[in-house]
Design a protein around this motif. Structure first.
Motif, PDB file in Angstrom:
ATOM      1  N   TYR A  28       1.063  -1.226  -0.060  1.00 34.06           N
ATOM      2  CA  TYR A  28       0.228   0.123   0.044  1.00 34.06           C
ATOM      3  C   TYR A  28       0.940   1.200   0.009  1.00 34.06           C
ATOM      4  CZ  TYR A  28      -4.221  -2.737   1.004  1.00 34.06           C
ATOM      5  OH  TYR A  28      -5.188  -3.657   0.981  1.00 34.06           O
ATOM      6  N   TYR A  29       1.923   1.280   0.650  1.00 30.82           N
ATOM      7  CA  TYR A  29       2.786   2.324   0.966  1.00 30.82           C
ATOM      8  C   TYR A  29       3.461   2.664  -0.408  1.00 30.82           C
ATOM      9  CZ  TYR A  29       7.052   4.869   2.714  1.00 30.82           C
ATOM     10  OH  TYR A  29       7.840   6.011   2.978  1.00 30.82           O
ATOM     11  N   HIS A  30       4.343   1.607  -0.901  1.00 28.93           N
ATOM     12  CA  HIS A  30       5.204   2.113  -1.807  1.00 28.93           C
ATOM     13  C   HIS A  30       4.342   2.161  -3.284  1.00 28.93           C
ATOM     14  CE1 HIS A  30       8.948   2.225   0.100  1.00 28.93           C
ATOM     15  NE2 HIS A  30       8.610   0.826   0.683  1.00 28.93           N
ATOM     16  N   CYS A  31       3.201   0.858  -3.286  1.00 27.99           N
ATOM     17  CA  CYS A  31       2.856   1.104  -4.859  1.00 27.99           C
ATOM     18  C   CYS A  31       1.494   1.925  -5.221  1.00 27.99           C
ATOM     19  CB  CYS A  31       2.285  -0.440  -4.881  1.00 27.99           C
ATOM     20  SG  CYS A  31       3.505  -1.655  -4.939  1.00 27.99           S
ATOM     21  N   GLY A  32       0.917   2.020  -4.044  1.00 26.89           N
ATOM     22  CA  GLY A  32      -0.370   2.741  -3.973  1.00 26.89           C
ATOM     23  C   GLY A  32      -0.414   3.958  -3.380  1.00 26.89           C
ATOM     24  N   ARG A  33       0.698   4.250  -2.532  1.00 24.98           N
ATOM     25  CA  ARG A  33       0.850   5.740  -1.761  1.00 24.98           C
ATOM     26  C   ARG A  33      -0.588   5.934  -0.932  1.00 24.98           C
ATOM     27  NH1 ARG A  33       3.754   9.698  -5.848  1.00 24.98           N
ATOM     28  NH2 ARG A  33       5.557   8.398  -6.327  1.00 24.98           N
ATOM     29  N   ASP A  34      -1.028   4.552  -0.485  1.00 24.69           N
ATOM     30  CA  ASP A  34      -2.375   4.747   0.309  1.00 24.69           C
ATOM     31  C   ASP A  34      -1.740   4.462   1.802  1.00 24.69           C
ATOM     32  OD1 ASP A  34      -4.687   4.051   1.645  1.00 24.69           O
ATOM     33  OD2 ASP A  34      -5.324   2.571   0.248  1.00 24.69           O
ATOM     34  N   TYR A  35      -1.571   5.638   2.395  1.00 21.65           N
ATOM     35  CA  TYR A  35      -1.162   5.544   3.710  1.00 21.65           C
ATOM     36  C   TYR A  35      -1.774   5.094   4.621  1.00 21.65           C
ATOM     37  CZ  TYR A  35       2.290   8.429   1.172  1.00 21.65           C
ATOM     38  OH  TYR A  35       3.354   8.790   0.086  1.00 21.65           O
ATOM     39  N   GLN A  36      -3.002   5.439   4.609  1.00 21.41           N
ATOM     40  CA  GLN A  36      -3.928   4.999   5.614  1.00 21.41           C
ATOM     41  C   GLN A  36      -4.034   3.459   5.877  1.00 21.41           C
ATOM     42  OE1 GLN A  36      -4.019   7.996   7.426  1.00 21.41           O
ATOM     43  NE2 GLN A  36      -5.681   6.929   8.212  1.00 21.41           N
ATOM     44  N   SER A  37      -4.222   2.803   4.438  1.00 12.45           N
ATOM     45  CA  SER A  37      -4.279   1.427   4.504  1.00 12.45           C
ATOM     46  C   SER A  37      -3.014   0.655   5.017  1.00 12.45           C
ATOM     47  CB  SER A  37      -4.615   0.892   2.970  1.00 12.45           C
ATOM     48  OG  SER A  37      -6.030   1.206   2.872  1.00 12.45           O
ATOM     49  N   ALA A  38      -1.867   1.349   4.749  1.00 11.71           N
ATOM     50  CA  ALA A  38      -0.654   0.858   5.036  1.00 11.71           C
ATOM     51  C   ALA A  38      -0.421   0.925   6.695  1.00 11.71           C
ATOM     52  CB  ALA A  38       0.611   1.800   4.533  1.00 11.71           C
ATOM     53  N   LEU A  39      -0.916   1.861   7.038  1.00 10.36           N
ATOM     54  CA  LEU A  39      -0.842   2.080   8.736  1.00 10.36           C
ATOM     55  C   LEU A  39      -1.763   1.177   9.436  1.00 10.36           C
ATOM     56  CD1 LEU A  39      -0.716   6.153   9.404  1.00 10.36           C
ATOM     57  CD2 LEU A  39       0.933   4.366  10.090  1.00 10.36           C
ATOM     58  N   ARG A  40      -2.961   0.807   8.614  1.00  7.07           N
ATOM     59  CA  ARG A  40      -3.941  -0.262   9.028  1.00  7.07           C
ATOM     60  C   ARG A  40      -3.151  -1.545   9.477  1.00  7.07           C
ATOM     61  NH1 ARG A  40      -7.648  -0.454   5.366  1.00  7.07           N
ATOM     62  NH2 ARG A  40      -6.612  -2.291   4.407  1.00  7.07           N
ATOM     63  N   GLU A  41      -2.327  -1.963   8.245  1.00  4.72           N
ATOM     64  CA  GLU A  41      -1.798  -3.442   8.215  1.00  4.72           C
ATOM     65  C   GLU A  41      -0.666  -3.165   9.319  1.00  4.72           C
ATOM     66  OE1 GLU A  41      -2.994  -5.951   6.758  1.00  4.72           O
ATOM     67  OE2 GLU A  41      -4.457  -4.783   5.842  1.00  4.72           O
ATOM     68  N   PHE A  42       0.225  -2.118   9.363  1.00  4.89           N
ATOM     69  CA  PHE A  42       1.160  -2.096  10.324  1.00  4.89           C
ATOM     70  C   PHE A  42       0.787  -2.191  11.781  1.00  4.89           C
ATOM     71  CE2 PHE A  42       3.741   0.564   6.885  1.00  4.89           C
ATOM     72  CZ  PHE A  42       4.166  -0.894   6.397  1.00  4.89           C
ATOM     73  N   ASP A  43      -0.389  -1.412  11.926  1.00  9.20           N
ATOM     74  CA  ASP A  43      -0.830  -1.342  13.223  1.00  9.20           C
ATOM     75  C   ASP A  43      -1.575  -2.895  13.700  1.00  9.20           C
ATOM     76  OD1 ASP A  43      -0.252   1.248  14.113  1.00  9.20           O
ATOM     77  OD2 ASP A  43      -2.006   1.825  13.208  1.00  9.20           O
ATOM     78  N   LEU A  44      -1.873  -3.608  12.820  1.00  5.52           N
ATOM     79  CA  LEU A  44      -2.693  -4.898  13.214  1.00  5.52           C
ATOM     80  C   LEU A  44      -1.460  -5.802  13.633  1.00  5.52           C
ATOM     81  CD1 LEU A  44      -5.034  -5.341  10.289  1.00  5.52           C
ATOM     82  CD2 LEU A  44      -5.600  -5.528  12.610  1.00  5.52           C
ATOM     83  N   ALA A  45      -0.321  -5.673  12.833  1.00  2.00           N
ATOM     84  CA  ALA A  45       0.787  -6.487  13.145  1.00  2.00           C
ATOM     85  C   ALA A  45       1.345  -5.948  14.437  1.00  2.00           C
ATOM     86  CB  ALA A  45       1.685  -6.453  12.137  1.00  2.00           C
TER      87      ALA A  45
END
Length: 230
Positions: A28-45
């Motif tokens: 999400y971060y690198h390919c789509g620059r979708d920062y909110q979705s990236a944070l959601r995945e990182f926070d889940l882990a």
């Protein structure tokens, strides 16, 4: 798409897999620059591994992109505490403090980066930039660059050539040192800028035109790249 498929397949097989959430977040971060979705995945882990340095580093990187600099530098520093031998994490703390214009803290972590990776060009270059940003002290910047002699090859980094144009008084000296690496367009652009400073307009145009040709070729395969367009 292949990266997303692989990350999603990993989580399909093991939904609580920390590495899967980290991989998907980076997609999400690198390919789509979708920062909110990236944070959601990182926070889940992070909920299951709160002391995972790689997750904290990833969160900090997203926060920096979002402009949340104070939270970013805090998480970068926490990641470094957990992985104190990582020169990359030390550099990220120093870089972010520099963006905050907290130059003394930035200097401290960049010195630590040099101690951990004395053959890496970037911490010398950015330390020198700090003194240009802070008070325009090009003499101090040159002294820092000289500290790399015999340790790191600064010419490997394109960032060095942009800085050298500012701190070196004689553009001819830089012309004698600059050489073409893997990025021929950047090399041609540097040559063009140096000849501009020397007032040699014909040579400036020749090298600028060479850079243009390379960038136009790259645009045929990457038509949405803003850097090539500019």
């Amino acid at each position: 798409q292949l990266a997303l498929q692989a990350a999603n397949k990993a989580l399909e097989l093991q939904p609580d897999l920390v590495e899967g959430h980290l991989a998907l977040g980076y997609c999400y971060y690198h390919c789509g620059r979708d920062y909110q979705s990236a944070l959601r995945e990182f926070d889940l882990a992070l909920a299951s591994q709160p002391n995972n340095a790689e997750l904290l580093n990833a969160i900090a990187a997203v926060q920096r992109r979002q402009g949340n600099m104070s939270a970013s530098v805090e998480n970068f520093a926490r990641a470094l505490e957990l992985d104190p031998r990582s020169h990359l994490k030390a550099f990220d703390v120093g870089l972010t403090y520099g963006m905050l214009r907290q130059y003394d803290q930035a200097e401290q972590y960049l010195r630590r980066t040099v101690a951990l990776a004395p053959d890496w060009p970037l911490p010398y270059i950015y330390r020198a930039w700090l003194h240009v940003f802070k008070d325009g002290d090009t003499a101090r910047a040159r002294a820092i660059l000289q500290q790399s002699e015999g340790r790191a090859d600064l010419s490997r980094s394109k960032f060095y050539w942009w800085l050298a144009r500012i701190v070196e008084k004689d553009p001819r000296k830089i012309l004698s040192e600059i050489h073409s690496g893997s990025d021929t367009a950047a090399f041609h652009l540097q040559q063009a800028q140096l000849y501009r400073l020397l007032g040699q307009q014909n040579l400036m145009r020749i090298y600028a035109d060479s850079a243009r040709v390379v960038y136009e070729q790259r645009l045929t395969t990457q038509p949405l790249d803003a850097g090539f367009e500019s």
